[in-house]
Design an enzyme around this catalytic site. Structure first.
Site, PDB file in Angstrom:
ATOM      1  N   ASN A  17     -22.302 -27.760   8.232  1.00 11.19           N
ATOM      2  CA  ASN A  17     -22.126 -26.550   9.060  1.00 11.19           C
ATOM      3  C   ASN A  17     -23.236 -26.472  10.111  1.00 11.19           C
ATOM      4  O   ASN A  17     -22.980 -26.121  11.270  1.00 11.19           O
ATOM      5  CB  ASN A  17     -22.126 -25.295   8.189  1.00 11.19           C
ATOM      6  CG  ASN A  17     -20.786 -25.021   7.550  1.00 11.19           C
ATOM      7  OD1 ASN A  17     -19.875 -24.480   8.172  1.00 11.19           O
ATOM      8  ND2 ASN A  17     -20.641 -25.420   6.304  1.00 11.19           N
ATOM      9  N   ILE A  95     -30.628 -16.088  -2.623  1.00 12.58           N
ATOM     10  CA  ILE A  95     -30.408 -14.732  -2.157  1.00 12.58           C
ATOM     11  C   ILE A  95     -31.684 -14.250  -1.483  1.00 12.58           C
ATOM     12  O   ILE A  95     -32.763 -14.301  -2.074  1.00 12.58           O
ATOM     13  CB  ILE A  95     -30.035 -13.800  -3.320  1.00 12.58           C
ATOM     14  CG1 ILE A  95     -28.737 -14.268  -3.975  1.00 12.58           C
ATOM     15  CG2 ILE A  95     -29.894 -12.357  -2.826  1.00 12.58           C
ATOM     16  CD1 ILE A  95     -27.545 -14.313  -3.042  1.00 12.58           C
ATOM     17  N   HIS A 110     -19.301 -18.481   3.415  1.00 13.40           N
ATOM     18  CA  HIS A 110     -19.019 -18.660   1.997  1.00 13.40           C
ATOM     19  C   HIS A 110     -17.675 -19.368   1.827  1.00 13.40           C
ATOM     20  O   HIS A 110     -16.704 -19.000   2.506  1.00 13.40           O
ATOM     21  CB  HIS A 110     -18.998 -17.295   1.290  1.00 13.40           C
ATOM     22  CG  HIS A 110     -18.760 -17.363  -0.180  1.00 13.40           C
ATOM     23  ND1 HIS A 110     -19.713 -17.816  -1.073  1.00 13.40           N
ATOM     24  CD2 HIS A 110     -17.667 -17.054  -0.920  1.00 13.40           C
ATOM     25  CE1 HIS A 110     -19.220 -17.779  -2.294  1.00 13.40           C
ATOM     26  NE2 HIS A 110     -17.978 -17.320  -2.238  1.00 13.40           N
ATOM     27  N   ASP A 142     -25.877  -8.506   3.090  1.00 14.06           N
ATOM     28  CA  ASP A 142     -26.683  -7.345   2.724  1.00 14.06           C
ATOM     29  C   ASP A 142     -27.487  -7.720   1.485  1.00 14.06           C
ATOM     30  O   ASP A 142     -27.582  -8.905   1.126  1.00 14.06           O
ATOM     31  CB  ASP A 142     -25.789  -6.105   2.510  1.00 14.06           C
ATOM     32  CG  ASP A 142     -24.785  -6.289   1.384  1.00 14.06           C
ATOM     33  OD1 ASP A 142     -23.844  -5.466   1.310  1.00 14.06           O
ATOM     34  OD2 ASP A 142     -24.912  -7.245   0.589  1.00 14.06           O
TER      35      ASP A 142
HETATM   36  N1  LIG Z   1     -29.201 -11.164   0.697  1.00 12.21           N
HETATM   37  C1  LIG Z   1     -28.323 -12.179   0.662  1.00 12.21           C
HETATM   38  N2  LIG Z   1     -28.753 -13.448   0.733  1.00 12.21           N
HETATM   39  C2  LIG Z   1     -27.854 -14.471   0.712  1.00 12.21           C
HETATM   40  C3  LIG Z   1     -26.487 -14.215   0.562  1.00 12.21           C
HETATM   41  C4  LIG Z   1     -26.054 -12.839   0.507  1.00 12.21           C
HETATM   42  O1  LIG Z   1     -24.835 -12.539   0.422  1.00 12.21           O
HETATM   43  N3  LIG Z   1     -26.996 -11.865   0.567  1.00 12.21           N
HETATM   44  N4  LIG Z   1     -25.569 -15.273   0.450  1.00 12.21           N
HETATM   45  C5  LIG Z   1     -26.166 -16.542   0.047  1.00 12.21           C
HETATM   46  C6  LIG Z   1     -25.202 -17.690   0.038  1.00 12.21           C
HETATM   47  N5  LIG Z   1     -24.417 -17.608  -1.196  1.00 12.21           N
HETATM   48  C7  LIG Z   1     -23.058 -17.519  -1.113  1.00 12.21           C
HETATM   49  O2  LIG Z   1     -22.443 -17.582  -0.023  1.00 12.21           O
HETATM   50  C8  LIG Z   1     -25.070 -17.641  -2.453  1.00 12.21           C
HETATM   51  C9  LIG Z   1     -26.019 -18.641  -2.705  1.00 12.21           C
HETATM   52  C10 LIG Z   1     -26.711 -18.664  -3.911  1.00 12.21           C
HETATM   53  C11 LIG Z   1     -26.473 -17.685  -4.872  1.00 12.21           C
HETATM   54  C12 LIG Z   1     -27.288 -17.679  -6.128  1.00 12.21           C
HETATM   55  O3  LIG Z   1     -26.879 -17.185  -7.162  1.00 12.21           O
HETATM   56  N6  LIG Z   1     -28.511 -18.215  -5.988  1.00 12.21           N
HETATM   57  C13 LIG Z   1     -29.533 -18.191  -7.093  1.00 12.21           C
HETATM   58  C14 LIG Z   1     -30.225 -19.537  -7.230  1.00 12.21           C
HETATM   59  C15 LIG Z   1     -29.248 -20.700  -7.187  1.00 12.21           C
HETATM   60  C16 LIG Z   1     -30.003 -22.028  -6.946  1.00 12.21           C
HETATM   61  O4  LIG Z   1     -31.225 -21.993  -6.715  1.00 12.21           O
HETATM   62  O5  LIG Z   1     -29.330 -23.081  -6.990  1.00 12.21           O
HETATM   63  C17 LIG Z   1     -30.630 -17.204  -6.702  1.00 12.21           C
HETATM   64  O6  LIG Z   1     -30.749 -16.852  -5.501  1.00 12.21           O
HETATM   65  O7  LIG Z   1     -31.380 -16.853  -7.621  1.00 12.21           O
HETATM   66  C18 LIG Z   1     -25.508 -16.707  -4.644  1.00 12.21           C
HETATM   67  C19 LIG Z   1     -24.808 -16.683  -3.425  1.00 12.21           C
HETATM   68  C20 LIG Z   1     -27.363 -16.860   0.913  1.00 12.21           C
HETATM   69  N7  LIG Z   1     -28.302 -15.743   0.816  1.00 12.21           N
HETATM   70  N1  LIG Z   2     -22.416 -19.545  -1.945  1.00 13.46           N
HETATM   71  C1  LIG Z   2     -23.000 -20.380  -0.961  1.00 13.46           C
HETATM   72  C2  LIG Z   2     -22.148 -21.605  -0.721  1.00 13.46           C
HETATM   73  O1  LIG Z   2     -21.470 -22.074  -1.608  1.00 13.46           O
HETATM   74  N2  LIG Z   2     -22.202 -22.086   0.518  1.00 13.46           N
HETATM   75  C3  LIG Z   2     -21.415 -23.226   0.898  1.00 13.46           C
HETATM   76  O2  LIG Z   2     -22.168 -24.423   0.806  1.00 13.46           O
HETATM   77  C4  LIG Z   2     -21.539 -25.377   1.678  1.00 13.46           C
HETATM   78  C5  LIG Z   2     -22.633 -26.059   2.440  1.00 13.46           C
HETATM   79  O3  LIG Z   2     -22.091 -27.168   3.100  1.00 13.46           O
HETATM   80  P1  LIG Z   2     -22.970 -27.902   4.259  1.00 13.46           P
HETATM   81  O4  LIG Z   2     -24.377 -27.989   3.714  1.00 13.46           O
HETATM   82  O5  LIG Z   2     -22.287 -29.227   4.435  1.00 13.46           O
HETATM   83  O6  LIG Z   2     -22.886 -27.024   5.482  1.00 13.46           O
HETATM   84  C6  LIG Z   2     -20.602 -24.596   2.607  1.00 13.46           C
HETATM   85  O7  LIG Z   2     -19.245 -24.797   2.254  1.00 13.46           O
HETATM   86  C7  LIG Z   2     -20.988 -23.165   2.348  1.00 13.46           C
HETATM   87  O8  LIG Z   2     -19.930 -22.245   2.511  1.00 13.46           O
END
Ligand SMILES: Nc1nc2c(c(=O)[nH]1)N[C@@H](CN(C=O)c1ccc(C(=O)N[C@@H](CCC(=O)O)C(=O)O)cc1)CN2
Ligand SMILES: NCC(=O)N[C@@H]1O[C@H](COP(=O)([O-])[O-])[C@@H](O)[C@H]1O
Length: 209
Positions: A17, A95, A110, A142
């Site tokens: 991406n 997060i 996502h 958020d």
């Molecule tokens: N404040 C926010 N930060 C982020 C969001 C969000 O919605 N609000 N989205 C994430 C990306 N994401 C899904 O799209 C996502 C990525 C990771 C996690 C998660 O549970 N992470 C764990 C650790 C996992 C690891 O280290 O492998 C954590 O943060 O403790 C949930 C959703 C990007 N940031």
């Molecule tokens: N919940 C977070 C999550 O799953 N994110 C996903 O990780 C991939 C990263 O691909 P990339 O590193 O090739 O762009 C993407 O598909 C993105 O939506």
């Protein structure tokens, strides 16, 4: 052409991406350029892609800090150093807390049709549930997990025999186009948020009446 919008992109993996955003920003008419790439881990292809493009990078590992709050403060400071107009989480797997969220708009992509299948394993969870249609979603993040207002979505079919890798690649083909289009429009046209509704420019498509 007004000054290009400054993007800081956050990655945790392959960075396809990110690469799509780098490729798009090579055209000055896109209106945005990646000024830095940040990660929560070293040695990933996403950082190598930035380096090949002569884009500055930074890494902030959660384990290097005594508390999560310390990490949140540190990564927000690294992002701030590049004065972004928009921060893009493109496969960033942490997060982010209020130090980042209160300072910058954070866009997240996502690989599922939120609010279904939020979290770190959206593709796996959708497949396990047996859905026939999934997709990808761009949100303004958020404090919650994938709970922010939805900016854009696109559906992707689940086909017989799909495994997580095959399905995720099909989603990513759509996702990269959606993210590039959405980021470009937001930077060029601006956006407004009213409750859970996000409007880019004067666009009223998809707005509930
Ligand atoms: N404040 C926010 N930060 C982020 C969001 C969000 O919605 N609000 N989205 C994430 C990306 N994401 C899904 O799209 C996502 C990525 C990771 C996690 C998660 O549970 N992470 C764990 C650790 C996992 C690891 O280290 O492998 C954590 O943060 O403790 C949930 C959703 C990007 N940031
Ligand atoms: N919940 C977070 C999550 O799953 N994110 C996903 O990780 C991939 C990263 O691909 P990339 O590193 O090739 O762009 C993407 O598909 C993105 O939506």
């Amino acid at each position: 052409m007004s000054k290009a919008g400054r993007l800081v992109v956050l990655v945790s993996g392959s960075g396809t991406n990110l690469q799509a955003l780098l490729d798009a920003s090579a055209d000055p008419s896109y209106g945005a350029r990646v000024v830095a790439v940040g990660a929560d881990r070293a040695g990933i292809e996403g950082l190598s892609r930035a380096t090949r493009a002569d884009i500055p990078t930074f890494v902030e590992k959660l384990g290097d800090y005594a508390t999560r709050a310390d990490w949140d403060t540190a990564i927000a400071a690294r992002i701030a150093a590049y004065e972004p107009d928009l921060v893009v989480s493109a496969g960033f797997m942490k997060i982010l807390g209020t130090p980042t969220l209160d300072a910058f708009p954070l866009l997240n992509t996502h690989p599922a049709l939120l609010p279904s299948f939020p979290g770190a394993h959206g593709v796996r969870d959708a497949l396990a549930h047996g859905v026939k249609v999934t997709g990808c979603t761009v949100i303004l993040a958020d404090q919650g997990v994938d709970s922010g207002p939805i900016v854009a979505q696109q559906a992707v079919p689940v086909l017989a025999g799909d495994d997580e890798k095959v399905l995720h690649e099909r989603i990513k083909t759509v996702e990269r186009r959606l993210l590039v289009e959405t980021v470009g429009r937001m930077v060029r046209e601006g956006w407004t948020v009213s409750g859970r509704s996000v409007r880019i420019g004067n666009d009223t498509r998809g707005e509930s009446t």
